[in-house]
Design a protein around this motif. Structure first.
Motif, PDB file in Angstrom:
ATOM      1  N   ASP A  12       5.065   6.181  -3.626  1.00  0.00           N
ATOM      2  CA  ASP A  12       4.351   6.062  -2.352  1.00  0.00           C
ATOM      3  C   ASP A  12       2.962   6.566  -2.195  1.00  0.00           C
ATOM      4  N   TYR A  52       2.204  -2.534  -1.583  1.00  0.00           N
ATOM      5  CA  TYR A  52       2.498  -1.901  -0.181  1.00  0.00           C
ATOM      6  C   TYR A  52       3.367  -2.926   0.721  1.00  0.00           C
ATOM      7  N   ILE A  53       2.963  -4.058   0.818  1.00  0.00           N
ATOM      8  CA  ILE A  53       3.675  -5.063   1.609  1.00  0.00           C
ATOM      9  C   ILE A  53       5.008  -5.264   1.239  1.00  0.00           C
ATOM     10  N   ASN A  56       7.219  -2.094   2.566  1.00  0.00           N
ATOM     11  CA  ASN A  56       6.910  -2.049   3.665  1.00  0.00           C
ATOM     12  C   ASN A  56       6.945  -3.400   4.607  1.00  0.00           C
ATOM     13  N   ARG A  59       6.599  -2.975   8.422  1.00  0.00           N
ATOM     14  CA  ARG A  59       5.505  -2.291   8.890  1.00  0.00           C
ATOM     15  C   ARG A  59       5.041  -2.688  10.385  1.00  0.00           C
ATOM     16  N   GLU A  60       4.507  -1.804  10.676  1.00  0.00           N
ATOM     17  CA  GLU A  60       4.371  -2.142  12.476  1.00  0.00           C
ATOM     18  C   GLU A  60       3.088  -3.004  12.424  1.00  0.00           C
TER      19      GLU A  60
END
Length: 75
Positions: A12, A52-53, A56, A59-60
């Motif tokens: 990460d 990344y997506i 996550n 994700r917010e």
């Protein structure tokens, strides 16, 4: 064939470091890189963002960044 470490193999911290580096160099690539280099920059950015997506999915999401938020601002 792409250049760089396969995104899924990055931890990460390294993934975020790589993304930050690409964001910091984007304007320079846009303004001064060859067409090939700019395309490679774009490809690598998309590859890392997709990873990344993937990591996550919950994700917010800022409501202001949604279509409804933009409409509310426009009123």
């Amino acid at each position: 064939m792409g250049i760089g470490v396969e995104p899924a193999l990055l931890n990460d911290s390294d993934l975020m470091r790589e993304l930050n580096n690409l964001y910091e160099t984007r304007m320079d690539a846009l303004r001064h890189a060859s067409d090939h280099a700019l395309a490679e920059h774009t490809r690598r950015t998309a590859e890392l963002e997709a990873e990344y997506i993937r990591r996550n999915p919950a994700r917010e999401i800022d409501p202001e960044r949604l279509r409804e938020g933009a409409r509310a601002r426009g009123q």
